[in-house]
Design a protein around this motif. Structure first.
Motif, mmCIF file in Angstrom:
data_model
loop_
_atom_site.group_PDB
_atom_site.id
_atom_site.type_symbol
_atom_site.label_atom_id
_atom_site.label_comp_id
_atom_site.label_asym_id
_atom_site.label_seq_id
_atom_site.Cartn_x
_atom_site.Cartn_y
_atom_site.Cartn_z
ATOM 1 N N PHE A 1 0.718 -0.898 0.034
ATOM 2 C CA PHE A 1 -0.071 0.008 -0.003
ATOM 3 C C PHE A 1 0.984 1.171 0.048
ATOM 4 O O PHE A 1 1.723 1.446 0.918
ATOM 5 N N VAL A 2 0.741 2.148 -0.737
ATOM 6 C CA VAL A 2 1.301 3.365 -0.874
ATOM 7 C C VAL A 2 0.599 4.387 -0.018
ATOM 8 O O VAL A 2 -0.875 4.476 -0.390
ATOM 9 N N LEU A 3 0.948 4.913 0.969
ATOM 10 C CA LEU A 3 0.091 5.942 1.831
ATOM 11 C C LEU A 3 0.451 7.223 1.533
ATOM 12 O O LEU A 3 1.235 7.776 1.733
ATOM 13 N N TYR A 4 -0.613 7.830 0.742
ATOM 14 C CA TYR A 4 -0.382 9.108 0.203
ATOM 15 C C TYR A 4 -1.273 10.340 0.670
ATOM 16 O O TYR A 4 -2.614 9.730 0.727
ATOM 17 N N ASP A 5 -0.798 11.247 0.979
ATOM 18 C CA ASP A 5 -1.458 12.200 1.621
ATOM 19 C C ASP A 5 -2.661 12.782 0.399
ATOM 20 O O ASP A 5 -2.324 13.427 -0.366
ATOM 21 N N LYS A 6 -3.721 12.628 0.933
ATOM 22 C CA LYS A 6 -5.016 13.038 0.138
ATOM 23 C C LYS A 6 -4.965 14.545 -0.307
ATOM 24 O O LYS A 6 -5.309 15.040 -1.418
ATOM 25 N N ASN A 7 -4.671 15.453 0.810
ATOM 26 C CA ASN A 7 -4.750 16.730 0.514
ATOM 27 C C ASN A 7 -3.586 17.388 -0.519
ATOM 28 O O ASN A 7 -3.974 18.278 -1.446
#
Length: 126
Positions: free
Chosen positions: A55-61
């Protein structure tokens, strides 16, 4: 042609909180972590060091700021286990919000939520 699922991006509200959830509550490991500029990092977690898919945890903002057209809605993800009862009990012990353990004709499964309230399904592979 395609022989593996490589990475699944999860758009999260806070990378550090997401990292903590996946590593401390679900026993995932950090597979890769590197700065991507002043306010962000590339962060991948997976169930083990030997597992290919992460899983790539990417900042949505930050993603919405970079590309406003990006759909940051949560994808539907089904994870696998060989011992559903143990996984269910361990997640409950770790404070994970879990749904009912369902015994369906096609297998046992339950839903759970991450730190942002996104829902996942864990299914027993038999």
């Amino acid at each position: 042609m395609i022989n593996k699922i490589g990475k699944i991006t999860l758009y999260v509200n806070n990378q550090d909180e997401a990292k903590k959830f996946w590593t401390e509550k679900l026993n995932f490991v950090v597979k890769f972590e590197q700065p991507m500029g002043p306010n962000m990092k590339w962060l991948e977690v997976g169930p083990s060091e030997g597992e290919f898919t992460t899983f790539v945890l990417y900042d949505k903002n930050l993603m919405m700021a970079q590309n406003p057209a990006t759909n940051v809605s949560h994808p539907s993800i089904i994870l696998s286990t060989t011992d559903i009862e143990n996984a269910y009990n361990k997640m409950k012990e770790n404070g994970v919000e879990v749904g009912d353990l369902m015994n369906m004709p096609y297998g046992k499964m339950f839903s759970f939520k991450d730190q942002d309230g996104n829902e996942y399904l864990l299914r027993e592979d038999i």
